[in-house]
Enzyme design. Structure first.
Site, mmCIF file in Angstrom:
data_model
loop_
_atom_site.group_PDB
_atom_site.id
_atom_site.type_symbol
_atom_site.label_atom_id
_atom_site.label_comp_id
_atom_site.label_asym_id
_atom_site.label_seq_id
_atom_site.Cartn_x
_atom_site.Cartn_y
_atom_site.Cartn_z
ATOM 1 N N PHE A 158 -0.039 -0.268 9.879
ATOM 2 C CA PHE A 158 -0.789 -0.156 8.629
ATOM 3 C C PHE A 158 -0.743 1.279 8.101
ATOM 4 O O PHE A 158 -0.094 2.149 8.668
ATOM 5 C CB PHE A 158 -2.231 -0.630 8.851
ATOM 6 C CG PHE A 158 -2.416 -2.122 8.766
ATOM 7 C CD1 PHE A 158 -1.341 -2.993 8.841
ATOM 8 C CD2 PHE A 158 -3.681 -2.674 8.623
ATOM 9 C CE1 PHE A 158 -1.514 -4.367 8.760
ATOM 10 C CE2 PHE A 158 -3.874 -4.044 8.546
ATOM 11 C CZ PHE A 158 -2.789 -4.897 8.615
ATOM 12 N N ASP A 174 -6.337 3.692 8.155
ATOM 13 C CA ASP A 174 -5.746 4.541 7.108
ATOM 14 C C ASP A 174 -5.996 6.033 7.341
ATOM 15 O O ASP A 174 -6.564 6.717 6.476
ATOM 16 C CB ASP A 174 -6.261 4.148 5.715
ATOM 17 C CG ASP A 174 -6.211 2.652 5.456
ATOM 18 O OD1 ASP A 174 -5.378 1.977 6.070
ATOM 19 O OD2 ASP A 174 -7.001 2.174 4.619
ATOM 20 N N TRP A 217 8.572 -6.899 -0.221
ATOM 21 C CA TRP A 217 7.200 -6.459 -0.525
ATOM 22 C C TRP A 217 6.972 -4.976 -0.286
ATOM 23 O O TRP A 217 7.429 -4.396 0.686
ATOM 24 C CB TRP A 217 6.224 -7.251 0.347
ATOM 25 C CG TRP A 217 4.794 -6.780 0.239
ATOM 26 C CD1 TRP A 217 4.187 -5.810 0.986
ATOM 27 C CD2 TRP A 217 3.803 -7.227 -0.685
ATOM 28 N NE1 TRP A 217 2.877 -5.633 0.588
ATOM 29 C CE2 TRP A 217 2.621 -6.491 -0.439
ATOM 30 C CE3 TRP A 217 3.799 -8.189 -1.705
ATOM 31 C CZ2 TRP A 217 1.448 -6.696 -1.162
ATOM 32 C CZ3 TRP A 217 2.630 -8.387 -2.421
ATOM 33 C CH2 TRP A 217 1.471 -7.645 -2.150
ATOM 34 N N GLU A 251 -11.186 2.131 1.732
ATOM 35 C CA GLU A 251 -9.838 2.209 2.264
ATOM 36 C C GLU A 251 -9.152 3.497 1.823
ATOM 37 O O GLU A 251 -9.543 4.139 0.849
ATOM 38 C CB GLU A 251 -9.008 0.997 1.803
ATOM 39 C CG GLU A 251 -9.430 -0.313 2.441
ATOM 40 C CD GLU A 251 -8.352 -1.379 2.320
ATOM 41 O OE1 GLU A 251 -8.049 -2.004 3.335
ATOM 42 O OE2 GLU A 251 -7.835 -1.591 1.202
ATOM 43 N N ASP A 264 0.667 0.038 -0.233
ATOM 44 C CA ASP A 264 0.183 1.428 -0.238
ATOM 45 C C ASP A 264 1.246 2.507 0.028
ATOM 46 O O ASP A 264 2.047 2.378 0.955
ATOM 47 C CB ASP A 264 -0.874 1.622 0.852
ATOM 48 C CG ASP A 264 -2.016 0.638 0.759
ATOM 49 O OD1 ASP A 264 -2.051 -0.161 -0.184
ATOM 50 O OD2 ASP A 264 -2.881 0.668 1.654
ATOM 51 N N GLN A 315 3.883 0.907 2.736
ATOM 52 C CA GLN A 315 3.698 -0.374 3.406
ATOM 53 C C GLN A 315 4.758 -1.352 2.906
ATOM 54 O O GLN A 315 4.943 -1.509 1.693
ATOM 55 C CB GLN A 315 2.302 -0.911 3.125
ATOM 56 C CG GLN A 315 1.188 -0.089 3.764
ATOM 57 C CD GLN A 315 1.111 -0.336 5.263
ATOM 58 O OE1 GLN A 315 0.501 -1.292 5.722
ATOM 59 N NE2 GLN A 315 1.720 0.545 6.040
ATOM 60 N N TRP A 366 -4.452 -6.157 -5.544
ATOM 61 C CA TRP A 366 -4.373 -7.316 -4.653
ATOM 62 C C TRP A 366 -4.500 -8.651 -5.375
ATOM 63 O O TRP A 366 -3.943 -9.646 -4.931
ATOM 64 C CB TRP A 366 -5.419 -7.196 -3.549
ATOM 65 C CG TRP A 366 -5.062 -6.104 -2.588
ATOM 66 C CD1 TRP A 366 -5.648 -4.884 -2.450
ATOM 67 C CD2 TRP A 366 -3.982 -6.121 -1.640
ATOM 68 N NE1 TRP A 366 -5.010 -4.138 -1.479
ATOM 69 C CE2 TRP A 366 -3.984 -4.879 -0.973
ATOM 70 C CE3 TRP A 366 -3.007 -7.062 -1.301
ATOM 71 C CZ2 TRP A 366 -3.061 -4.551 0.025
ATOM 72 C CZ3 TRP A 366 -2.095 -6.749 -0.315
ATOM 73 C CH2 TRP A 366 -2.125 -5.506 0.342
#
Length: 502
Positions: free
Chosen positions: A105, A173, A43, A227, A46, A62, A310
């Site tokens: 994150f 973030d 996976w 975000e 961002d 990420q 998403w």
């Protein structure tokens, strides 16, 4: 008792082993992208830490290194000398401490005293509901070589969300930059009543941070959470890029689950307030989120985004990978709006040039030598009296697959239709586009499972994942009345990303 450093490195080593074991089989997948950044396996979401350090571009992301599904986040890492040919590096960050045990994150990176500092959000789940049961703090890791990172002992460097109408848990973030003698960072946030906003902090040393103000916040239909904020100066104006979650659709706009765009204005560094204009999208397609920018040695502002969304179904997951990055785009302004163009360095990938000039199209027409599944296509079209015209790409007559790119003159819309694009989600997206002296300029970057359409020299861009059959390689031009393809250039594009070697 293990030292913090050994504990971190052990988790990184296990994650790298997991990815290496899967890399070869992932590369066999016919949807595997050739010149877009993706993970060696599993996976990706961002972009993080996009920066120019010691003569090279570093891009982190990420990464869940054990599954093609989202999970506890690590920071994957890739670098390039030219934003075209990319080399995978070892995973940079793993969730190894109490303050980041459930994920490292998103965040950013900056050079200080010759070292590369990564600032990221440490995430901890405090219950089963990921919307309400969480604790987020801001952390710092440092590297002497841009590859191996150690978390600083002072972590977390920002421990609690500020007082006031600021949600205590959704707080993430960090994007950091330097101006004069201070470092600044913006953080994505929401109010207690769930309206998106951005917080501004300042610091002299990256370790001790002071909250300045709520820099900007949602007014009207700008979502419940902002975000991945990014603040930079472009052509004399300050630009705040952010990804609002939960915007409601308005006409042809905002039909993705979440959006990514910007506001232009002026940041008052004394008050910490940004006076700004209205929100504008950065991409009108299906798959574009969490863009992050960096300034390079030439003073260019380069943007890369996650080329997914998403709610996307991601058929590649059954082949043990998921997600990719857009091609790097250079930002500039034109008539008050940001335009984004493919960086010129990508020309290095070009092979097998085919060119046509002054081709008349009425109905449907294919051209010899114009086909493929990994290419760049640039065309200047004289619309003449046609009311609808465009290009079908990744077509296959046997399966009736096609991705349909249509210009509608009566509506002044460019329409991206992937209802017949193969596996995965269908749908239509529309961008407001005018003709220039009755001409339309299109610049397409097609990869094995993606397409990016730059319209009228980057005035609008539309990006999408598509999942056609392996033999869907046709390209067809169409028009309801006569049009002219004034110039048409097509190049096959070579592979730009090398495997992870460890």
């Amino acid at each position: 008792m293990k030292t913090l450093r050994n504990q971190h490195q052990e988790k990184i080593s296990k994650a790298i082993e997991s990815v290496l074991n899967e890399q070869e089989s992932v590369d066999q997948n016919h949807w595997r992208l050739q010149y877009h950044v993706s993970t060696p396996a599993f996976w990706m979401n961002d972009p993080n830490g996009f920066s120019f350090y010691k003569g090279e571009y570093h891009l982190f992301y990420q990464h869940h290194p054990y599954s093609p599904e989202w999970g506890p986040m690590y920071w994957g890492h890739i670098k390039s000398k030219d934003l075209t040919y990319w080399e995978h590096l070892p995973i940079a960050l793993a969730p190894s401490e109490e303050y980041d045990r459930d994920g490292c994150f998103s965040g950013s990176a900056i050079e200080k005293d010759g070292k590369l500092y990564a600032m990221y959000t440490g995430n901890v789940w405090t219950g089963d509901n990921y919307d309400t049961d969480l604790r987020q703090v801001q952390c710092l890791a440092v590297s002497e070589d841009g590859v191996h990172f150690n978390k600083v002992p002072q972590n977390p460097v920002i421990d609690l969300a500020p007082e006031g109408d600021i949600h205590p848990y959704h707080f993430r973030d960090p994007k950091v930059w330097k101006k004069d003698d201070y470092y600044y960072c913006v953080l994505g946030s929401r109010t207690k009543d769930h309206e998106g906003q951005v917080l501004l902090y300042c610091s002299r040393d990256l370790l001790n941070w002071e909250f300045m103000n709520v820099m900007a916040k949602s007014q009207g239909n700008l979502g419940f959470m902002w975000e991945c904020p990014d603040l930079f100066s472009l052509d004399g104006q300050d630009v705040l890029v952010m990804s609002p979650q939960g915007m409601k659709s308005e006409g042809d706009l905002y039909h993705n689950l979440h959006q990514a765009g910007y506001v232009k204005g002026k940041l008052d560094y004394k008050t910490g307030l940004l006076q700004h204009e209205d929100f504008q999208l950065l991409d009108y397609g299906f798959d574009f989120y969490a863009p992050q920018t960096a300034e390079d040695e030439h003073g260019r502002r380069i943007m890369i985004a996650w080329m997914a969304m998403w709610e996307s179904s991601m058929p590649e997951q059954k082949h043990n990978w998921a997600g990719a990055m857009t091609i790097p785009r250079e930002l500039s302004t034109k008539q008050g709006n940001i335009i984004s163009k493919p960086i010129p360095e990508l020309k290095q990938l070009r092979q097998h040039h085919v060119q046509y000039k002054n081709i008349t199209v009425n109905g449907e027409q294919e051209l010899a030598g114009i086909s493929g599944d990994c290419y760049e296509l640039e065309v200047e079209i004289n619309a003449k009296a046609a009311s609808q015209f465009g290009i079908k790409v990744r077509t296959d007559n046997d399966t009736h697959q096609e991705t349909l790119l249509t210009y509608d003159r009566l509506e002044s819309l460019f329409i991206f239709n992937r209802d017949k694009s193969g596996e995965g989600d269908g749908g239509i997206r529309k961008a407001p586009v005018g003709l220039n002296d009755n001409h339309l300029h299109l610049h397409l970057f097609v990869d094995k499972s993606s397409i990016e359409v730059f319209i009228n020299e980057g005035e609008k861009v539309m990006t999408s994942g598509i999942y056609p059959a392996d033999n869907a390689k046709g390209i067809c031009f169409f028009a309801d009345q006569e049009i002219e393809l004034i110039t048409l250039n097509k190049w096959n594009l070579s592979k730009g990303v090398s495997p992870l070697i460890f």
